[in-house]
Design an enzyme around this catalytic site. Structure first.
Site, PDB file in Angstrom:
ATOM      1  N   ARG A  71       0.745  -1.074  -0.181  1.00 37.36           N
ATOM      2  CA  ARG A  71      -0.540   0.004  -0.208  1.00 37.36           C
ATOM      3  C   ARG A  71       1.002   1.184   0.599  1.00 37.36           C
ATOM      4  NH1 ARG A  71      -4.848  -2.845   4.639  1.00 37.36           N
ATOM      5  NH2 ARG A  71      -5.589  -3.353   2.942  1.00 37.36           N
ATOM      6  N   TYR A  98      -6.161  -1.105  -6.727  1.00 33.61           N
ATOM      7  CA  TYR A  98      -5.633  -2.618  -5.986  1.00 33.61           C
ATOM      8  C   TYR A  98      -4.754  -2.383  -4.505  1.00 33.61           C
ATOM      9  CZ  TYR A  98      -1.192  -1.390  -8.839  1.00 33.61           C
ATOM     10  OH  TYR A  98       0.132  -0.747  -8.905  1.00 33.61           O
ATOM     11  N   GLU A  99      -4.194  -3.044  -4.146  1.00 35.11           N
ATOM     12  CA  GLU A  99      -3.960  -3.077  -2.578  1.00 35.11           C
ATOM     13  C   GLU A  99      -4.984  -3.037  -1.557  1.00 35.11           C
ATOM     14  OE1 GLU A  99      -2.033  -5.433  -2.632  1.00 35.11           O
ATOM     15  OE2 GLU A  99      -0.661  -4.876  -4.280  1.00 35.11           O
ATOM     16  N   GLY A 100      -6.181  -3.043  -1.659  1.00 39.13           N
ATOM     17  CA  GLY A 100      -7.531  -2.589  -0.696  1.00 39.13           C
ATOM     18  C   GLY A 100      -8.176  -1.566  -1.618  1.00 39.13           C
TER      19      GLY A 100
END
Length: 592
Positions: free
Chosen positions: A297, A441-443
């Protein structure tokens, strides 16, 4: 054709004049002897690599993309493999890694500076070594001594690369419903079966082996995230000498055809009884994966900082060269048929917006990098705890606020170019396409917003946010009586008070109706992001006021632009956050 020049002067400003990293490193025993000259030398060499080796491959890599040859084989665009070999030969994968495993032992902050430039030069290429660094961090923290000795020297040298395998076709962010299974083998390994999707750098020809970190369920695992275990699953099983041996039954089934980052292979990974080894404890895999995920992140924030910077540089150069119309206050280039478009107020707004977002993002990323070093290496336990809390609080800001702003910035860069921005040869449209994935992405950024308000702020009763507030209060106290700082201190105090009140109100409303918190999460993150940027811009303005020269004049002008033109966004975001969830939830789904 696009261009890129590493912003070394601004990097040095943040590192040495604002963060004063040389003094900070003296308090960290492993880095006590690291001086500014050494840091600058490393950064300059990194800039040369990014500019001369990976940047020339950005457009060609985007045009060619990755190729799925068949039978699990994927090739990266022309030149990527050779560039990666140079990257390894020059020792860049080892920059901030532990010397016990062949690393150079430099601070994580210095690694952040390297990755800013690599992402400006070529985000798709940079994702290959970027994910490897995350795999390294997870194994350092959770791996057994045997796993560390087998995998870490190869990851540190770059001979092997790493991935993180979380997402499944039926489960994106909701990892609690993943289905991949892990059955124990007699030799202590596990047989892992399942399918993972959207795996960045999941298959390629850059390295001699690929180390997948995979989430799976043991036979007796409880339901949900409490039943997830982390495994290391290599493409080639290491032999007795630690070299790639037997081909494991983990293969790429296909690669995705995407909007952007064409040069990076986003793979479907099929595990058919593949051999894997447990990392950490049974059913506690999320703790290990979060080490890699949180690092990713922060890395995504660095990706967007890099793209925002290169897009800004190109739109600025274009605005200074493109002739179109006359200034509203009269001709500025009387010897030419028109003025350059940088004379127009709205073009300046677009340029200054990019500049303000980028320079604050750089300050934030570098500051977080420094606090990561402090959280790991400071001798004082309280300093380590405080730094770790601040990193936790700021991680969703880095991921979501920076990526939102950078996507706006790349779009503004395209707008400055006008019609030429929509044409591939100028390069700007690629920056827009590449930047868009970083919000997902990555949440997704909504997930980051929920994480911020739910876990990082309300779950601990505001302890982490309070620690950040104390930094703001101390800065305000030191500068409140200085007339030259009034234009920065007053709005900083104002947004700080508003965040305090908003947090309290949302905590109360969310306790009564959780949907209210869900509705407020995204605007809340925008408001807290502005609080962070207001603090960072005030700090940068303080340093600029103490110095003379054009660089510092530009820094002050950009700070004033931020407070006058960008910070007011918080007014409507606060109003939106307070509006609750009724207007979102009252409409029956069938009526949409």
């Amino acid at each position: 054709m696009p261009q890129y020049t590493p912003p070394l002067r601004d990097m040095q400003f943040v590192l040495h004049e604002v963060l004063k990293v040389e003094d900070a490193f003296r308090e960290l025993p492993p880095h006590a002897d690291l001086d500014a000259e050494t840091i600058n030398s490393v950064v300059e060499e990194a800039g040369k690599f990014a500019t001369n080796v990976t940047f020339p491959l950005n457009q060609s890599g985007d045009a060619e993309g990755c190729t799925y040859v068949g039978d699990g084989v994927v090739t990266a665009p022309k030149g990527f493999k050779e560039a990666y070999a140079q990257y390894c030969e020059q020792g860049w994968p080892a920059l901030s890694c532990d010397p016990d495993f062949g690393g150079q032992g430099l601070p994580e902050l210095v690694n952040n500076v390297l990755f800013e430039m690599l992402n400006s030069a070529n985000q798709a290429w940079t994702m290959y070594p970027g994910l490897s660094h995350g795999a390294y961090a997870a194994l350092v923290a959770r791996g057994t001594d045997e796993l560390k000795q087998t995998y870490l020297p190869k990851l540190v040298s770059g001979d092997w690369t790493g991935t993180m395998c979380l997402t499944e076709p039926h489960a994106g962010t909701d990892l609690g419903i993943l289905r991949t299974k892990a059955e124990p083998n007699a030799d202590g390994s596990y047989s892992i079966t399942g399918t993972k999707i959207f795996i960045s750098s999941g298959e390629h020809d850059l390295s001699n082996n690929i180390v997948h970190l995979v989430l799976a369920r043991l036979p007796d695992a409880p339901a949900g995230t409490k039943g997830i275990t982390l495994f290391v699953v290599p493409k080639f099983i290491p032999d007795a000498k630690g070299e790639p041996g037997e081909r494991n039954t983990v293969k790429c089934g296909s690669i995705e055809h995407k909007m952007g980052i064409h040069g990076n292979a986003t793979a479907v990974i099929n595990l058919d009884g593949a051999k894997g080894w447990m990392v950490g404890e049974p059913n506690k895999g999320m703790a290990g994966m979060f080490i890699m995920m949180n690092g990713a992140r922060l890395g995504v924030g660095m990706q967007s900082l890099g793209l925002g910077e290169v897009a800004y540089q190109n739109s600025l150069a274009y605005a200074k060269d493109r002739l179109q119309s006359r200034s509203l206050t009269g001709p500025k280039n009387k010897d030419k048929p028109a003025d350059t478009i940088i004379v127009h107020p709205d073009v300046r707004r677009m340029l200054l917006t990019q500049k303000a977002w980028n320079e604050a993002a750089r300050m934030l990323c570098y500051w977080v990098g420094l606090m990561i070093d402090q959280s790991h290496k400071h001798p004082d336990a309280q300093v380590r705890e405080d730094a770790d809390d601040l990193v936790a609080l700021l991680t969703p800001i880095v991921k979501a606020f920076i990526t939102d702003n950078a996507f706006e910035g790349t779009n503004l860069a395209m707008q400055v170019f006008g019609g030429h921005g929509f044409i591939k040869e100028w390069g700007v449209e690629q920056y827009v396409r590449d930047a868009r994935i970083n919000l997902i992405y990555e949440g997704t950024n909504t997930i980051q917003s929920l994480d911020l308000i739910g876990r990082k702020v309300l779950l601990d009763g505001g302890v982490k946010l309070g620690k950040f507030g104390k930094l703001v209060q101390a800065f305000v106290k030191d500068n409140a009586d200085k007339p030259e700082m009034k234009e920065f201190i007053e709005p900083l105090m104002d947004i700080g008070n508003k965040v305090t009140m908003l947090t309290s109100d949302l905590g109360q409303s969310g306790a009564k109706n959780p949907d209210d918190m869900g509705a407020a999460a995204v605007p809340y993150l925008r408001v807290v992001g502005h609080l962070v940027y207001s603090y960072l811009w005030a700090r940068m303005a303080r340093v600029a006021l103490d110095n003379e020269g054009d660089f510092y004049k530009a820094k002050l002008s950009t700070a004033r632009f931020y407070f006058a033109k960008l910070l007011p966004e918080t007014a409507f975001q606060i109003r939106s956050a307070r509006a609750g969830s009724a207007t979102l939830m009252e409409l029956n789904a069938a009526l949409f």
